[in-house]
Write a protein that holds these residues in place. Sequence first.
Motif, short mmCIF file in Angstrom:
data_model
loop_
_atom_site.label_atom_id
_atom_site.label_comp_id
_atom_site.label_asym_id
_atom_site.label_seq_id
_atom_site.Cartn_x
_atom_site.Cartn_y
_atom_site.Cartn_z
N MET A 109 0.81 -1.20 0.00
CA MET A 109 0.00 0.00 0.00
C MET A 109 0.85 1.25 0.00
O MET A 109 1.97 1.25 0.45
N ARG A 110 0.27 2.31 -0.47
CA ARG A 110 0.93 3.60 -0.54
C ARG A 110 1.08 4.21 0.85
O ARG A 110 0.20 4.13 1.67
N GLU A 111 2.22 4.83 1.09
CA GLU A 111 2.46 5.53 2.35
C GLU A 111 1.98 6.98 2.28
O GLU A 111 1.53 7.53 3.27
N GLU A 112 2.08 7.57 1.09
CA GLU A 112 1.74 8.99 0.92
C GLU A 112 0.65 9.14 -0.14
O GLU A 112 0.59 8.36 -1.08
N PRO A 113 -0.19 10.16 -0.01
CA PRO A 113 -1.17 10.41 -1.08
C PRO A 113 -0.45 10.89 -2.35
O PRO A 113 0.65 11.42 -2.29
N THR A 114 -1.10 10.68 -3.46
CA THR A 114 -0.51 11.09 -4.74
C THR A 114 -1.50 11.96 -5.51
O THR A 114 -2.72 11.83 -5.32
N TRP A 115 -0.99 12.81 -6.35
CA TRP A 115 -1.84 13.72 -7.13
C TRP A 115 -2.55 12.99 -8.26
O TRP A 115 -3.53 13.47 -8.81
N ARG A 116 -2.06 11.79 -8.62
CA ARG A 116 -2.62 11.08 -9.78
C ARG A 116 -4.06 10.62 -9.57
O ARG A 116 -4.83 10.57 -10.52
N ILE A 117 -4.42 10.28 -8.35
CA ILE A 117 -5.78 9.77 -8.13
C ILE A 117 -6.83 10.86 -8.32
O ILE A 117 -7.77 10.67 -9.11
N ALA A 169 -6.49 13.67 -9.94
CA ALA A 169 -6.38 14.10 -11.34
C ALA A 169 -6.98 13.05 -12.26
O ALA A 169 -7.65 13.38 -13.25
N GLY A 170 -6.76 11.78 -11.96
CA GLY A 170 -7.31 10.71 -12.76
C GLY A 170 -8.82 10.64 -12.70
O GLY A 170 -9.49 10.41 -13.71
N ILE A 171 -9.38 10.86 -11.53
CA ILE A 171 -10.84 10.86 -11.39
C ILE A 171 -11.45 12.02 -12.17
O ILE A 171 -12.45 11.84 -12.88
N LEU A 172 -10.85 13.19 -12.06
CA LEU A 172 -11.34 14.34 -12.84
C LEU A 172 -11.20 14.09 -14.34
O LEU A 172 -12.11 14.39 -15.11
N GLY A 173 -10.07 13.52 -14.74
CA GLY A 173 -9.87 13.21 -16.15
C GLY A 173 -10.85 12.16 -16.64
O GLY A 173 -11.38 12.27 -17.76
N LEU A 174 -11.13 11.17 -15.82
CA LEU A 174 -12.09 10.14 -16.19
C LEU A 174 -13.49 10.73 -16.35
O LEU A 174 -14.19 10.43 -17.32
N CYS A 175 -13.90 11.58 -15.42
CA CYS A 175 -15.22 12.22 -15.53
C CYS A 175 -15.31 13.11 -16.76
O CYS A 175 -16.31 13.07 -17.48
N LEU A 176 -14.27 13.88 -17.02
CA LEU A 176 -14.25 14.75 -18.19
C LEU A 176 -14.27 13.93 -19.48
O LEU A 176 -15.03 14.22 -20.40
N GLY A 177 -13.44 12.90 -19.53
CA GLY A 177 -13.39 12.06 -20.73
C GLY A 177 -14.70 11.34 -20.99
O GLY A 177 -15.16 11.25 -22.13
N LEU A 178 -15.33 10.84 -19.94
CA LEU A 178 -16.61 10.15 -20.11
C LEU A 178 -17.71 11.12 -20.54
O LEU A 178 -18.56 10.77 -21.36
N PHE A 219 -5.46 3.07 -17.62
CA PHE A 219 -5.63 4.36 -16.94
C PHE A 219 -5.64 4.16 -15.43
O PHE A 219 -4.99 4.91 -14.69
N LEU A 220 -6.34 3.15 -14.94
CA LEU A 220 -6.38 2.87 -13.50
C LEU A 220 -5.02 2.42 -12.98
O LEU A 220 -4.63 2.77 -11.86
N ILE A 221 -4.29 1.64 -13.79
CA ILE A 221 -2.93 1.26 -13.39
C ILE A 221 -2.06 2.50 -13.26
O ILE A 221 -1.28 2.64 -12.31
N TRP A 222 -2.19 3.43 -14.20
CA TRP A 222 -1.42 4.67 -14.11
C TRP A 222 -1.79 5.45 -12.86
O TRP A 222 -0.91 5.99 -12.17
N MET A 223 -3.07 5.51 -12.53
CA MET A 223 -3.49 6.24 -11.34
C MET A 223 -2.86 5.65 -10.06
O MET A 223 -2.49 6.39 -9.16
N GLU A 224 -2.71 4.34 -10.02
CA GLU A 224 -2.16 3.70 -8.82
C GLU A 224 -0.64 3.68 -8.79
O GLU A 224 -0.05 3.87 -7.73
N THR A 225 -0.02 3.43 -9.94
CA THR A 225 1.44 3.20 -9.93
C THR A 225 2.26 4.30 -10.60
O THR A 225 3.45 4.41 -10.35
N GLY A 226 1.65 5.03 -11.51
CA GLY A 226 2.40 6.03 -12.27
C GLY A 226 2.97 5.50 -13.57
O GLY A 226 3.65 6.21 -14.29
#
Length: 71
Positions: free
Chosen positions: A1-9, A11-20, A61-68
């Motif tokens: 599990m991640r120790e620190e929050p990341t900006w990708r999640i 940003a990814g959710i906003l990008g997903l909503c915009l793209g959809l 896209f979800l893999i990128w959100m989690e791992t970069g």
Amino acid sequence: MREEPTWRIPAGILGLCLGLALYGIAVAAWIAPLIARWHTLAQMPVYIALGIVWILPLRRFLIWMETGRWG
């Protein structure tokens, strides 16, 4: 599990909503007028296919959100 929050999640959710939203608008603007006169049962497989197509690139896209990484 991640120790620190990341900006990708967020940003990814906003990008997903915009793209959809853009995908839905594109389908409504371009595809719907083309098949509007078809019988309802003939329209159904088209809309089912279009409803599934947007999910296909989602895995990477979800893999990128989690791992970069994109893979």
